[in-house]
Design an enzyme around this catalytic site. Structure first.
Site, PDB file in Angstrom:
ATOM      1  N   GLY A  33       0.644  -1.679   0.266  1.00  0.00           N
ATOM      2  CA  GLY A  33       0.072  -0.014   0.143  1.00  0.00           C
ATOM      3  C   GLY A  33       0.838   0.993  -0.131  1.00  0.00           C
ATOM      4  O   GLY A  33       0.139   2.001   0.711  1.00  0.00           O
ATOM      5  N   LEU A  84       1.426   3.282  -2.052  1.00  0.00           N
ATOM      6  CA  LEU A  84       1.423   4.634  -3.122  1.00  0.00           C
ATOM      7  C   LEU A  84      -0.015   5.575  -2.424  1.00  0.00           C
ATOM      8  O   LEU A  84      -0.197   6.346  -2.608  1.00  0.00           O
ATOM      9  CB  LEU A  84       1.080   4.663  -4.412  1.00  0.00           C
ATOM     10  N   GLY A  85      -0.254   4.862  -0.702  1.00  0.00           N
ATOM     11  CA  GLY A  85      -1.935   5.078  -0.377  1.00  0.00           C
ATOM     12  C   GLY A  85      -0.753   6.611   0.079  1.00  0.00           C
ATOM     13  O   GLY A  85       0.020   7.234   0.709  1.00  0.00           O
ATOM     14  N   GLN A  86      -1.997   7.847   1.056  1.00  0.00           N
ATOM     15  CA  GLN A  86      -1.829   9.155   1.667  1.00  0.00           C
ATOM     16  C   GLN A  86      -0.701   8.934   2.595  1.00  0.00           C
ATOM     17  O   GLN A  86       0.196   9.108   2.972  1.00  0.00           O
ATOM     18  CB  GLN A  86      -2.417   9.002   3.021  1.00  0.00           C
ATOM     19  N   ASP A 114       2.632  -1.631  -4.910  1.00  0.00           N
ATOM     20  CA  ASP A 114       0.945  -1.717  -4.049  1.00  0.00           C
ATOM     21  C   ASP A 114      -0.127  -2.491  -5.541  1.00  0.00           C
ATOM     22  O   ASP A 114       0.660  -2.745  -6.444  1.00  0.00           O
ATOM     23  CB  ASP A 114       0.547   0.762  -4.682  1.00  0.00           C
ATOM     24  N   ILE A 115      -1.437  -1.720  -4.443  1.00  0.00           N
ATOM     25  CA  ILE A 115      -2.384  -3.204  -6.427  1.00  0.00           C
ATOM     26  C   ILE A 115      -2.057  -2.162  -7.775  1.00  0.00           C
ATOM     27  O   ILE A 115      -2.648  -2.416  -8.411  1.00  0.00           O
ATOM     28  CB  ILE A 115      -3.682  -2.772  -5.510  1.00  0.00           C
ATOM     29  N   TYR A 158     -14.711  -1.366   9.590  1.00  0.00           N
ATOM     30  CA  TYR A 158     -13.354  -0.741   9.902  1.00  0.00           C
ATOM     31  C   TYR A 158     -12.738  -0.721  10.930  1.00  0.00           C
ATOM     32  O   TYR A 158     -11.543  -1.807  10.689  1.00  0.00           O
ATOM     33  CB  TYR A 158     -12.806   0.447   9.031  1.00  0.00           C
ATOM     34  N   LYS A 209      -9.905  -3.691  12.326  1.00  0.00           N
ATOM     35  CA  LYS A 209      -8.610  -3.014  13.626  1.00  0.00           C
ATOM     36  C   LYS A 209      -8.623  -3.866  15.482  1.00  0.00           C
ATOM     37  O   LYS A 209      -7.676  -4.207  15.180  1.00  0.00           O
ATOM     38  CB  LYS A 209      -8.687  -1.650  13.700  1.00  0.00           C
TER      39      LYS A 209
END
Ligand code: NAD
Length: 311
Positions: A8, A10-12, A34-35, A141, A145
């Site tokens: 992941g 490329l995420g924030q 990343d996907i 979500y 977690k």
């Protein structure tokens, strides 16, 4: 020599954390995945397209790159997860299990996995939510977690692994756009203040939430991962606090630089999620164990966000 795999990436969070990891360990030693492939053509570092649900591919990339640490950031965030709960469960849980299994099989030294303040729910004390408290989340979500935290603790105990984790508040940065969380408004508000001078806020004016400026979040992550394991008393995930503010307060802070900035309040389903989360977080255990201390308050963050986004 450490070799780091980031999912992941490329995420924030990944966009900013990767830069720090590349600086610390050398660009060639940080493998980004990343996907989706990166949008920009020129990309600093090694990149592989990887779906974390594909365990075979994850095993291969980890093995072929002699990986010693995994930062597993791929996930579906709170607001998006409510729209596709089955997919969120699959990616957040099966993705984590795949990473933990590969880490166990290949004797990876350390794993980092982010948790969230979404582990808390309506029964959690609203102010200064403690490290150990009631965690009855009512979002899919948050449920992933809490389950993820328990799973990491299980792998730590059962297989003597070193998996570390932080319960991030809402993260605010200027290098990338947020990926579908309840606290995204606190990033979008800066973009709109500069672009159009008005913002339609999905939360009510007084909806207070714990937040953190990205440089603090990146520093906390690295400090936890580099801490002496003997000092770490938490086997699941550490509470982490930066600042707490309402949409009204961030708008006021922005008006110090953009006086005509106007906010309309049109609360939607994200307000319900926000109401289930605490107002503030007690991170005294992190401060005690690995000397954590946030550096930014609301006005300092606002100044930096505006000066970077203006360019
Ligand atoms: N941003 C926040 O405010 C915040 C707060 C608390 C916790 N977190 C946690 O931090 C981590 C990173 O969050 P973020 O803000 O960077 O999220 P993001 O949505 O911006 O990035 C997630 C990345 O994961 C990728 N991804 C999605 N499905 C994938 C799959 N099947 N395989 C591989 N990659 C996939 C996406 O393409 C995206 O680039 C997550 O675990 C999130 O739950 C974030």
């Amino acid at each position: 020599m450490e070799r780091i795999l980031v999912t992941g990436a490329l995420g924030q969070l990944g966009t900013e954390l990767v830069l720090k990891l590349q600086k610390l360990f050398g660009t060639e030693n940080v493998i980004l995945t990343d996907i989706h492939p990166p949008l920009i053509e020129k990309f600093d570092g090694k990149f592989h397209t990887l779906d974390v649900l594909d365990k075979k591919a994850l095993t291969k990339i980890t093995w072929e790159n002699n990986i010693t640490q995994i930062y597993h950031l791929a996930a579906i965030l709170s607001a998006n997860a409510e729209k596709t709960p089955n997919l969120a469960w699959k990616i957040n849980m099966d993705g984590l299990i795949n990473v933990l299994e590969v880490a166990r099989e290949q004797k990876i030294n350390k794993v980092y996995w982010p948790s969230s303040i979404a582990v808390f729910g309506p029964d959690t004390p609203k102010d200064l939510a403690p490290q150990n408290t009631i965690m009855n989340p009512n979002t899919i979500y948050g449920i992933t977690k809490v389950a993820g935290e328990k799973l990491c603790a299980y792998y730590n105990d059962k297989f003597d692994m070193d998996i570390r984790s932080l319960r991030y508040p809402g993260l605010i940065g200027h290098k990338s756009l947020p990926g579908g969380g309840t606290t995204d408004y606190a990033v979008e508000i800066f973009h709109e203040a500069l672009k159009s001078g008005t913002f339609s806020c999905p939360l009510t004016a007084g909806s207070i939430l714990p937040m953190m400026f990205m440089p603090d979040a990146v520093r906390a992550t690295i400090e936890l991962m580099e801490a002496d394991r003997r000092n770490l008393s938490v086997n699941t995930s550490y509470n982490l606090a930066g600042m707490s503010f309402t949409p009204e307060e961030i708008a006021l802070s922005i008006r110090k630089s953009i006086p005509d900035f106007n906010v309309k309040y049109s609360p939607d389903f994200r307000e319900t999620i926000a109401e289930s989360w605490p107002n503030s977080i007690d991170d005294s255990v992190a401060r005690e164990d690995w000397k954590w201390k946030a550096a930014y308050n609301l006005d300092e963050m606002t100044k930096e966000m505006i000066s970077h986004l203006k360019i």
